[in-house]
Design a protein around this motif. Structure first.
Motif, PDB file in Angstrom:
ATOM      1  N   MET A  71       0.553  -0.963   0.115  1.00  7.57           N
ATOM      2  CA  MET A  71      -0.105  -0.337   0.264  1.00  7.57           C
ATOM      3  C   MET A  71       0.864   1.242   0.086  1.00  7.57           C
ATOM      4  N   GLU A  72       2.167   0.994   0.764  1.00  6.96           N
ATOM      5  CA  GLU A  72       3.272   2.243   0.868  1.00  6.96           C
ATOM      6  C   GLU A  72       3.431   2.576  -0.550  1.00  6.96           C
ATOM      7  N   LYS A  73       4.240   1.293  -1.445  1.00 11.34           N
ATOM      8  CA  LYS A  73       4.389   1.989  -2.788  1.00 11.34           C
ATOM      9  C   LYS A  73       3.497   2.047  -3.454  1.00 11.34           C
ATOM     10  N   LYS A  74       2.003   1.880  -3.384  1.00  2.48           N
ATOM     11  CA  LYS A  74       1.376   2.332  -4.110  1.00  2.48           C
ATOM     12  C   LYS A  74       0.682   3.993  -4.201  1.00  2.48           C
ATOM     13  N   GLY A  75       1.105   4.413  -3.001  1.00  2.00           N
ATOM     14  CA  GLY A  75       1.052   5.780  -2.165  1.00  2.00           C
ATOM     15  C   GLY A  75       0.095   5.761  -2.025  1.00  2.00           C
ATOM     16  N   PHE A  76      -0.224   4.949  -0.832  1.00  3.33           N
ATOM     17  CA  PHE A  76      -1.725   5.083  -0.250  1.00  3.33           C
ATOM     18  C   PHE A  76      -1.833   4.870   1.021  1.00  3.33           C
ATOM     19  N   VAL A  77      -0.388   4.815   1.503  1.00  2.51           N
ATOM     20  CA  VAL A  77       0.062   4.929   3.147  1.00  2.51           C
ATOM     21  C   VAL A  77       1.064   5.221   3.490  1.00  2.51           C
ATOM     22  N   ILE A  78       1.188   5.527   4.608  1.00  2.15           N
ATOM     23  CA  ILE A  78       2.597   6.499   4.879  1.00  2.15           C
ATOM     24  C   ILE A  78       2.708   5.934   6.221  1.00  2.15           C
ATOM     25  N   ARG A  79       4.614   5.489   6.575  1.00  6.15           N
ATOM     26  CA  ARG A  79       4.238   5.284   7.946  1.00  6.15           C
ATOM     27  C   ARG A  79       5.353   6.615   8.605  1.00  6.15           C
ATOM     28  N   ARG A  80       4.771   7.312  10.186  1.00  6.28           N
ATOM     29  CA  ARG A  80       5.044   7.893  10.929  1.00  6.28           C
ATOM     30  C   ARG A  80       5.341   7.289  12.108  1.00  6.28           C
ATOM     31  N   ALA A  81       6.686   8.298  12.966  1.00 11.25           N
ATOM     32  CA  ALA A  81       6.788   8.222  14.435  1.00 11.25           C
ATOM     33  C   ALA A  81       5.589   8.279  15.408  1.00 11.25           C
ATOM     34  N   VAL A  82       5.887   6.630  16.185  1.00  8.00           N
ATOM     35  CA  VAL A  82       4.610   6.663  17.181  1.00  8.00           C
ATOM     36  C   VAL A  82       5.392   8.274  18.210  1.00  8.00           C
ATOM     37  N   GLU A  83       4.719   9.043  18.556  1.00  2.00           N
ATOM     38  CA  GLU A  83       5.271   9.383  19.713  1.00  2.00           C
ATOM     39  C   GLU A  83       5.398   8.923  21.345  1.00  2.00           C
ATOM     40  N   GLY A  84       6.947   9.136  21.434  1.00  4.37           N
ATOM     41  CA  GLY A  84       7.206   8.116  22.740  1.00  4.37           C
ATOM     42  C   GLY A  84       7.670   6.733  22.668  1.00  4.37           C
ATOM     43  N   ASP A  85       7.276   6.579  21.052  1.00  6.27           N
ATOM     44  CA  ASP A  85       7.689   5.393  21.417  1.00  6.27           C
ATOM     45  C   ASP A  85       8.103   4.742  19.992  1.00  6.27           C
ATOM     46  N   ARG A  86       9.825   5.507  19.351  1.00  7.59           N
ATOM     47  CA  ARG A  86      10.167   5.712  17.958  1.00  7.59           C
ATOM     48  C   ARG A  86      10.262   4.599  16.937  1.00  7.59           C
ATOM     49  N   ARG A  87      10.415   3.303  17.665  1.00  8.33           N
ATOM     50  CA  ARG A  87      10.034   1.984  17.017  1.00  8.33           C
ATOM     51  C   ARG A  87       8.859   1.733  16.502  1.00  8.33           C
ATOM     52  N   SER A  88       7.646   1.886  17.196  1.00  6.65           N
ATOM     53  CA  SER A  88       6.867   2.056  16.210  1.00  6.65           C
ATOM     54  C   SER A  88       6.161   2.653  15.890  1.00  6.65           C
ATOM     55  N   LYS A  89       5.964   2.975  14.881  1.00  8.10           N
ATOM     56  CA  LYS A  89       5.298   2.802  13.528  1.00  8.10           C
ATOM     57  C   LYS A  89       3.494   3.428  13.028  1.00  8.10           C
ATOM     58  N   GLY A  90       2.807   4.646  13.597  1.00  9.52           N
ATOM     59  CA  GLY A  90       1.677   4.304  13.034  1.00  9.52           C
ATOM     60  C   GLY A  90       1.624   4.731  11.673  1.00  9.52           C
ATOM     61  N   ILE A  91       0.236   4.330  11.213  1.00  7.03           N
ATOM     62  CA  ILE A  91       0.005   4.355   9.311  1.00  7.03           C
ATOM     63  C   ILE A  91      -1.094   5.234   9.418  1.00  7.03           C
ATOM     64  N   PHE A  92      -0.547   5.960   8.003  1.00  8.09           N
ATOM     65  CA  PHE A  92      -1.687   6.845   7.474  1.00  8.09           C
ATOM     66  C   PHE A  92      -2.184   6.467   5.982  1.00  8.09           C
ATOM     67  N   LEU A  93      -3.660   7.643   6.277  1.00 10.34           N
ATOM     68  CA  LEU A  93      -3.960   7.465   4.841  1.00 10.34           C
ATOM     69  C   LEU A  93      -2.575   8.640   3.772  1.00 10.34           C
ATOM     70  N   THR A  94      -2.731   8.493   2.934  1.00 11.61           N
ATOM     71  CA  THR A  94      -2.267   9.612   1.948  1.00 11.61           C
ATOM     72  C   THR A  94      -3.898   9.832   1.391  1.00 11.61           C
ATOM     73  N   GLU A  95      -3.925  11.377   0.534  1.00 11.41           N
ATOM     74  CA  GLU A  95      -5.127  11.801   0.095  1.00 11.41           C
ATOM     75  C   GLU A  95      -5.832  10.929  -0.771  1.00 11.41           C
ATOM     76  N   ALA A  96      -5.156  10.549  -1.459  1.00  4.71           N
ATOM     77  CA  ALA A  96      -5.422   9.356  -2.799  1.00  4.71           C
ATOM     78  C   ALA A  96      -6.284   8.419  -1.775  1.00  4.71           C
ATOM     79  N   ALA A  97      -5.637   8.120  -1.010  1.00  2.48           N
ATOM     80  CA  ALA A  97      -6.158   6.392  -0.191  1.00  2.48           C
ATOM     81  C   ALA A  97      -7.623   7.422   0.473  1.00  2.48           C
ATOM     82  N   ARG A  98      -7.180   8.065   1.181  1.00  4.76           N
ATOM     83  CA  ARG A  98      -8.783   8.631   1.910  1.00  4.76           C
ATOM     84  C   ARG A  98      -9.514   8.649   0.718  1.00  4.76           C
ATOM     85  N   ARG A  99     -10.058   9.066  -0.361  1.00  6.58           N
ATOM     86  CA  ARG A  99     -10.316   9.231  -1.274  1.00  6.58           C
ATOM     87  C   ARG A  99     -11.098   7.540  -1.733  1.00  6.58           C
TER      88      ARG A  99
END
Length: 142
Positions: A71-99
């Motif tokens: 999904m990341e390669k398709k440009g649908f999601v991005i990973r971001r560091a989770v506040e307070g835990d640099r090892r964990s990554k939160g998964i977020f939608l891109t605008e294209a994925a949101r549509r």
């Protein structure tokens, strides 16, 4: 056949038919069932971690990593560091994925309305209580 046997058989058929209807629709959007489920979940709760998503969507952790990578390669999601835990990554939608997710969520609502036609609210409440108890029993047996 006992009423319990008939109930479980019907429950299995309904689940299979719902999945098939939903899967056929998301395929027209170029998505797999797994990708559509991931988009729907993230549309409701962005920032969920990979391990949380694996648990929520009931897939193995390596499968979830592969799904998110794709999904990341398709440009649908991005990973971001989770506040307070640099090892964990939160998964977020891109605008294209949101549509895409909005379209899928709208279809899921439409499907729910369609399959619930003619079912009395009181009957639905009873059926919901029964299904919740079945789920608890499955959890206890597992």
């Amino acid at each position: 056949m006992t009423s319990r046997t008939v109930f479980v058989d019907e429950l299995t058929k309904v689940n299979r038919k719902l999945r098939a209807m939903f899967d056929a629709r998301v395929k027209t959007q170029g998505l797999t069932l797994a990708r559509a489920r991931l988009l729907m979940h993230l549309a409701k709760q962005e920032g969920t971690t990979q391990s949380e998503l694996a648990e929520l969507l009931q897939v193995e952790q390596p499968s979830m990593v592969g799904l998110i990578d794709a999904m990341e390669k398709k440009g649908f999601v991005i990973r971001r560091a989770v506040e307070g835990d640099r090892r964990s990554k939160g998964i977020f939608l891109t605008e294209a994925a949101r549509r895409e997710a909005d379209t899928i969520l709208a279809y899921a609502d439409e499907l729910r309305q369609q399959v619930m036609v003619g079912i009395d609210e009181a009957e639905l409440e009873i059926a919901t209580r029964v299904l919740k108890q079945v789920a608890r029993n499955i959890g206890a047996a597992a």
